[in-house]
Design a protein around this motif. Structure first.
Motif, PDB file in Angstrom:
ATOM      1  N   MET A 320       5.905-106.148  14.461  1.00 40.40           N
ATOM      2  CA  MET A 320       6.244-105.750  13.096  1.00 40.40           C
ATOM      3  C   MET A 320       5.467-104.510  12.677  1.00 40.40           C
ATOM      4  O   MET A 320       5.983-103.666  11.946  1.00 40.40           O
ATOM      5  N   ILE A 321       4.229-104.405  13.129  1.00 38.92           N
ATOM      6  CA  ILE A 321       3.456-103.186  12.839  1.00 38.92           C
ATOM      7  C   ILE A 321       4.117-101.990  13.494  1.00 38.92           C
ATOM      8  O   ILE A 321       4.262-100.914  12.888  1.00 38.92           O
ATOM      9  N   LEU A 322       4.548-102.157  14.745  1.00 40.70           N
ATOM     10  CA  LEU A 322       5.257-101.073  15.432  1.00 40.70           C
ATOM     11  C   LEU A 322       6.579-100.766  14.740  1.00 40.70           C
ATOM     12  O   LEU A 322       6.980 -99.595  14.645  1.00 40.70           O
ATOM     13  N   GLY A 323       7.261-101.821  14.258  1.00 35.63           N
ATOM     14  CA  GLY A 323       8.524-101.586  13.565  1.00 35.63           C
ATOM     15  C   GLY A 323       8.334-100.786  12.297  1.00 35.63           C
ATOM     16  O   GLY A 323       9.089 -99.830  12.036  1.00 35.63           O
ATOM     17  N   GLU A 324       7.336-101.153  11.500  1.00 36.09           N
ATOM     18  CA  GLU A 324       7.070-100.391  10.268  1.00 36.09           C
ATOM     19  C   GLU A 324       6.648 -98.967  10.587  1.00 36.09           C
ATOM     20  O   GLU A 324       7.088 -98.017   9.925  1.00 36.09           O
ATOM     21  N   THR A 325       5.807 -98.810  11.606  1.00 37.39           N
ATOM     22  CA  THR A 325       5.348 -97.470  11.979  1.00 37.39           C
ATOM     23  C   THR A 325       6.510 -96.605  12.442  1.00 37.39           C
ATOM     24  O   THR A 325       6.630 -95.429  12.052  1.00 37.39           O
ATOM     25  N   SER A 326       7.383 -97.170  13.269  1.00 37.30           N
ATOM     26  CA  SER A 326       8.519 -96.402  13.791  1.00 37.30           C
ATOM     27  C   SER A 326       9.481 -96.012  12.674  1.00 37.30           C
ATOM     28  O   SER A 326       9.928 -94.862  12.589  1.00 37.30           O
ATOM     29  N   LEU A 327       9.818 -96.969  11.807  1.00 34.51           N
ATOM     30  CA  LEU A 327      10.766 -96.682  10.734  1.00 34.51           C
ATOM     31  C   LEU A 327      10.188 -95.703   9.721  1.00 34.51           C
ATOM     32  O   LEU A 327      10.898 -94.814   9.239  1.00 34.51           O
ATOM     33  N   SER A 328       8.899 -95.841   9.412  1.00 37.35           N
ATOM     34  CA  SER A 328       8.288 -94.898   8.485  1.00 37.35           C
ATOM     35  C   SER A 328       8.173 -93.517   9.115  1.00 37.35           C
ATOM     36  O   SER A 328       8.316 -92.500   8.430  1.00 37.35           O
ATOM     37  N   PHE A 329       7.929 -93.472  10.411  1.00 33.12           N
ATOM     38  CA  PHE A 329       7.886 -92.193  11.110  1.00 33.12           C
ATOM     39  C   PHE A 329       9.233 -91.474  11.029  1.00 33.12           C
ATOM     40  O   PHE A 329       9.306 -90.247  10.885  1.00 33.12           O
ATOM     41  N   LEU A 330      10.324 -92.251  11.094  1.00 36.62           N
ATOM     42  CA  LEU A 330      11.665 -91.675  11.001  1.00 36.62           C
ATOM     43  C   LEU A 330      12.113 -91.462   9.565  1.00 36.62           C
ATOM     44  O   LEU A 330      13.211 -90.937   9.341  1.00 36.62           O
ATOM     45  N   GLY A 331      11.299 -91.861   8.599  1.00 36.40           N
ATOM     46  CA  GLY A 331      11.660 -91.703   7.201  1.00 36.40           C
ATOM     47  C   GLY A 331      12.569 -92.783   6.679  1.00 36.40           C
ATOM     48  O   GLY A 331      13.179 -92.623   5.616  1.00 36.40           O
ATOM     49  N   LEU A 332      12.679 -93.925   7.412  1.00 36.82           N
ATOM     50  CA  LEU A 332      13.568 -95.008   7.013  1.00 36.82           C
ATOM     51  C   LEU A 332      12.825 -96.199   6.425  1.00 36.82           C
ATOM     52  O   LEU A 332      13.446 -97.135   5.930  1.00 36.82           O
ATOM     53  N   GLY A 333      11.510 -96.202   6.506  1.00 35.42           N
ATOM     54  CA  GLY A 333      10.732 -97.327   6.007  1.00 35.42           C
ATOM     55  C   GLY A 333       9.993 -96.966   4.736  1.00 35.42           C
ATOM     56  O   GLY A 333      10.591 -96.560   3.736  1.00 35.42           O
ATOM     57  N   LEU A 334       8.680 -97.093   4.782  1.00 35.79           N
ATOM     58  CA  LEU A 334       7.863 -96.739   3.626  1.00 35.79           C
ATOM     59  C   LEU A 334       7.788 -95.230   3.482  1.00 35.79           C
ATOM     60  O   LEU A 334       7.870 -94.483   4.457  1.00 35.79           O
ATOM     61  N   ARG A 335       7.633 -94.794   2.257  1.00 35.05           N
ATOM     62  CA  ARG A 335       7.573 -93.355   1.984  1.00 35.05           C
ATOM     63  C   ARG A 335       6.405 -93.067   1.057  1.00 35.05           C
ATOM     64  O   ARG A 335       5.898 -93.966   0.376  1.00 35.05           O
TER      65      ARG A 335
END
Length: 389
Positions: A320-335
């Motif tokens: 889940m940490i990797l998932g949040e990191t990956s999605l935020s890196f792509l601009g799809l998660g946290l901003r």
């Protein structure tokens, strides 16, 4: 001629030098082991797994740092040093020209390279900036948004700088922002796994214990959820979060979404294990003694494969940490303005910036460390909880 069985038994005992008191007597170590609780035995076995033990210590230290982020970070979260944009990491020294001075860093001399427009910082040995410990700094903060203060474990010298891992495009200290970002990145995994663990064990336990129509309904729900591509589904659910929500609300929303998307895998594993365990004799004995279904599942069946549950939980947190990191890196998660390791890595998408300022990739180091530590910790906990090892 009839033989006396009692006499034969006495002869056998005496010939074997059998002493009942000697055989039944336990050593202090054996007595301590046989009278210990299950948790004590697990702890003794876990301590022998040195890699898992050290990994657990590292994770505890990282969570303590996240808890005390305002005190550990030398700069506040949004502090900007406009005179030190893209400043490189400063190396901590103890000696200067052979003389012991104590922890200090060299100040910078700055110039702009007009050929490639790169900001160049050169350490100046004449600018010795000592580090201060357990000090009050000009960097004010609100501890967890509640208590105002300016106490730090480490501070730069008055008028000096302390950029242990460099600065970003706005002159913000990368090291301080990584510490602040650990709160979000480390917590989002725990919240998501808690939700996933509760849902997975609940629905998987129902399906495996009762079977029949309950099993069919749970399996169909799992298959429907697993049939959706995870990334588009996550993007859709994230887009449904109201734009008026605060950053904290968005954080909890992302955590809940991750938890709801991750439970089907654990539910399948729990179901398959309970299908076999419900036919065991101890399950039948518990049912005949009048134990309720909830007690049979919670006190007899689930503890029987606790090693698998522990391993699944510890492996799900880094995922889940990797998932949040990956999605935020792509601009799809946290901003932004939320600060997490993925949001910090989002600034490293520009390959030109990475080539010129490679320290922008430093937020990936704690991600790798946390994932490895959780994997090693999961191996140790699984072995400690396995009754056959």
């Amino acid at each position: 001629m009839t033989s006396n069985p009692n006499k034969s038994l006495e002869h056998f005992v005496s010939s074997a030098d059998f002493d009942p008191q000697t055989v039944s007597k336990l050593t202090p170590q054996q007595e301590r082991y046989y009278t210990a609780s299950q948790w004590q035995i697990m702890w003794w076995k876990f301590r022998k797994h040195k890699l898992a033990l050290y990994s657990g210590i590292i994770l505890v230290c990282m969570y303590i740092v996240a808890l005390l982020a305002e005190l550990v970070a030398p700069y506040s979260l949004h502090n900007r040093e406009i005179d030190h944009i893209y400043a490189p990491p400063q190396v901590v020294h103890l000696f200067h020209e052979g003389d012991f001075i104590g922890p200090f860093v060299y100040g910078f001399d700055y110039q702009l390279n007009m050929e490639n427009l790169k900001r160049e910082y050169t350490p100046n040995p004449a600018k010795i900036q000592k580090l201060q410990f357990f000090c009050q700094s000009e960097q004010d903060y609100e501890f967890w948004g509640l208590i105002e203060g300016n106490f730090h474990f480490i501070c730069p010298d008055e008028g000096g700088t302390l950029f242990l891992w460099g600065t970003d495009r706005l002159g913000r200290d990368v090291f301080s922002r990584i510490i602040y970002g650990s709160r979000i990145s480390l917590t989002i995994g725990l919240i998501g796994v808690t939700i996933s663990f509760v849902l997975g064990t609940f629905f998987g336990g129902l399906a495996g214990y009762f079977g029949g129509i309950v099993d069919n309904l749970v399996l169909r729900a799992v298959e429907i959820l697993k049939s959706f591509p995870s990334l588009p589904l996550f993007m859709t659910l994230s887009a449904l979060l109201p734009v008026t929500w605060s950053p904290l609300g968005v954080f909890f929303g992302i955590s809940i979404i991750q938890g709801f998307l991750d439970w089907p895998g654990l539910a399948r594993a729990v179901r398959s294990k309970l299908l076999s365990l419900r036919e065991e004799d101890f399950t039948t004995a518990a049912q005949l003694m009048g134990a309720s279904h909830a007690r049979v599942i919670g006190r007899h069946l689930l503890p029987s494969f606790s090693s698998h549950l522990i391993a699944s939980a510890t492996l799900a947190v880094p995922m889940m940490i990797l998932g949040e990191t990956s999605l935020s890196f792509l601009g799809l998660g946290l901003r932004a303005p939320i600060t997490s390791w993925g949001v910090l890595l989002n600034e490293a998408q520009n390959i030109n910036s990475v080539v010129l300022y490679p320290w922008l990739l430093l937020p990936v180091q704690p991600v790798i460390l946390v994932v490895l530590c959780y994997n090693f910790l999961g191996d140790g906990l699984r072995d400690a909880a396995d009754p056959y090892k």
